[in-house]
Design a protein around this motif. Sequence first.
Motif, short mmCIF file in Angstrom:
data_model
loop_
_atom_site.label_atom_id
_atom_site.label_comp_id
_atom_site.label_asym_id
_atom_site.label_seq_id
_atom_site.Cartn_x
_atom_site.Cartn_y
_atom_site.Cartn_z
N LEU A 8 0.82 -1.21 0.00
CA LEU A 8 0.00 0.00 0.00
C LEU A 8 0.86 1.26 0.00
CD1 LEU A 8 -2.88 -0.99 2.44
CD2 LEU A 8 -3.01 -0.71 -0.04
N LEU A 9 1.93 1.27 0.78
CA LEU A 9 2.82 2.43 0.80
C LEU A 9 3.50 2.63 -0.56
CD1 LEU A 9 4.53 2.33 4.31
CD2 LEU A 9 3.01 4.08 3.41
N ALA A 10 3.94 1.53 -1.17
CA ALA A 10 4.58 1.64 -2.48
C ALA A 10 3.60 2.12 -3.54
CB ALA A 10 5.18 0.29 -2.87
N THR A 11 2.36 1.65 -3.48
CA THR A 11 1.34 2.10 -4.42
C THR A 11 1.03 3.58 -4.21
OG1 THR A 11 0.37 -0.11 -4.42
CG2 THR A 11 -1.01 1.68 -5.23
N LEU A 12 0.93 4.00 -2.96
CA LEU A 12 0.70 5.41 -2.67
C LEU A 12 1.86 6.26 -3.17
CD1 LEU A 12 -0.96 7.63 -1.30
CD2 LEU A 12 0.26 7.09 0.82
N VAL A 14 3.85 5.62 -5.74
CA VAL A 14 3.76 5.71 -7.20
C VAL A 14 2.68 6.71 -7.61
CG1 VAL A 14 3.12 4.42 -9.28
CG2 VAL A 14 4.71 3.43 -7.64
N VAL A 15 1.54 6.68 -6.94
CA VAL A 15 0.45 7.60 -7.27
C VAL A 15 0.87 9.05 -7.00
CG1 VAL A 15 -1.88 8.31 -6.57
CG2 VAL A 15 -1.39 5.90 -6.97
N LEU A 16 1.53 9.29 -5.86
CA LEU A 16 1.98 10.64 -5.54
C LEU A 16 3.02 11.13 -6.53
CD1 LEU A 16 2.22 10.42 -1.66
CD2 LEU A 16 0.64 11.83 -2.98
N LEU A 17 3.97 10.27 -6.89
CA LEU A 17 5.01 10.66 -7.85
C LEU A 17 4.42 10.94 -9.23
CD1 LEU A 17 7.84 8.24 -6.76
CD2 LEU A 17 7.81 10.71 -6.50
N LEU A 18 3.51 10.08 -9.68
CA LEU A 18 2.87 10.33 -10.97
C LEU A 18 2.02 11.60 -10.95
CD1 LEU A 18 1.77 6.77 -12.16
CD2 LEU A 18 3.50 8.27 -13.17
N GLY A 19 1.32 11.82 -9.85
CA GLY A 19 0.52 13.04 -9.72
C GLY A 19 1.40 14.28 -9.77
N GLY A 20 2.54 14.23 -9.10
CA GLY A 20 3.46 15.36 -9.13
C GLY A 20 4.04 15.61 -10.50
N LEU A 21 4.41 14.54 -11.19
CA LEU A 21 4.98 14.69 -12.53
C LEU A 21 3.95 15.18 -13.53
CD1 LEU A 21 7.29 11.56 -12.69
CD2 LEU A 21 7.99 13.95 -12.51
N ILE A 22 2.73 14.67 -13.44
CA ILE A 22 1.67 15.12 -14.34
C ILE A 22 1.33 16.59 -14.08
CG2 ILE A 22 -0.80 14.86 -14.84
CD1 ILE A 22 -0.33 11.81 -14.53
N LEU A 50 2.67 22.87 -5.75
CA LEU A 50 1.95 21.65 -5.38
C LEU A 50 2.66 20.42 -5.94
CD1 LEU A 50 -0.53 20.22 -4.16
CD2 LEU A 50 -1.64 20.54 -6.37
N ALA A 51 3.14 20.50 -7.17
CA ALA A 51 3.85 19.38 -7.77
C ALA A 51 5.12 19.06 -7.00
CB ALA A 51 4.18 19.69 -9.23
N GLY A 52 5.85 20.08 -6.60
CA GLY A 52 7.05 19.85 -5.80
C GLY A 52 6.72 19.19 -4.48
N PHE A 53 5.63 19.62 -3.84
CA PHE A 53 5.21 19.00 -2.58
C PHE A 53 4.82 17.54 -2.80
CE2 PHE A 53 1.71 17.91 0.33
CZ PHE A 53 2.40 17.98 1.54
N LEU A 54 4.08 17.24 -3.87
CA LEU A 54 3.69 15.86 -4.16
C LEU A 54 4.91 14.98 -4.43
CD1 LEU A 54 0.54 16.34 -6.43
CD2 LEU A 54 0.61 15.48 -4.08
N LEU A 55 5.89 15.51 -5.15
CA LEU A 55 7.10 14.73 -5.43
C LEU A 55 7.90 14.46 -4.17
CD1 LEU A 55 8.20 16.38 -8.79
CD2 LEU A 55 7.29 14.07 -8.46
N ILE A 56 8.04 15.45 -3.32
CA ILE A 56 8.76 15.25 -2.05
C ILE A 56 8.02 14.25 -1.17
CG2 ILE A 56 9.41 16.39 0.11
CD1 ILE A 56 10.07 18.86 -1.62
N LEU A 57 6.70 14.39 -1.10
CA LEU A 57 5.90 13.45 -0.31
C LEU A 57 5.98 12.04 -0.89
CD1 LEU A 57 3.98 13.24 2.11
CD2 LEU A 57 2.10 13.73 0.54
N GLY A 58 5.93 11.91 -2.21
CA GLY A 58 6.04 10.60 -2.85
C GLY A 58 7.39 9.95 -2.57
N CYS A 59 8.45 10.73 -2.59
CA CYS A 59 9.78 10.19 -2.27
C CYS A 59 9.84 9.74 -0.82
CB CYS A 59 10.86 11.24 -2.54
SG CYS A 59 11.14 11.55 -4.28
N ALA A 60 9.26 10.51 0.08
CA ALA A 60 9.25 10.14 1.50
C ALA A 60 8.46 8.86 1.74
CB ALA A 60 8.69 11.29 2.34
N VAL A 61 7.33 8.72 1.07
CA VAL A 61 6.51 7.52 1.22
C VAL A 61 7.23 6.31 0.63
CG1 VAL A 61 4.34 6.41 0.55
CG2 VAL A 61 4.33 8.76 1.37
#
Length: 76
Positions: A8-12, A14-22, A50-61
């Motif tokens: 679940l953490l890995a899926t989250l 991936v979703v956060l990183l894709l959301g940030g990149l998109i 917001l994208a930068g925040f999503l990418l940082i959060l995705g990396c942390a997750v």
Amino acid sequence: MFQWRVILLATLAVVLLLGGLITLILPDLYEGPLIFQIDDRHSLRALDVLAGFLLILGCAVAWSAGALWQREIHAP
């Protein structure tokens, strides 16, 4: 031996990183108000932040998922 928390953490992550990149590839028309103008062709807008925040959060997750997986693998 499935670790559902890790999956679940890995899926989250991936979703956060894709959301940030998109969010980063959106044209200026959709990116919201201007925050900082760098030059005529480059600017920082609300969705860029917001994208930068999503990418940082995705990396942390993703890092958390890896740390949890390592702890589960090496647990006695």
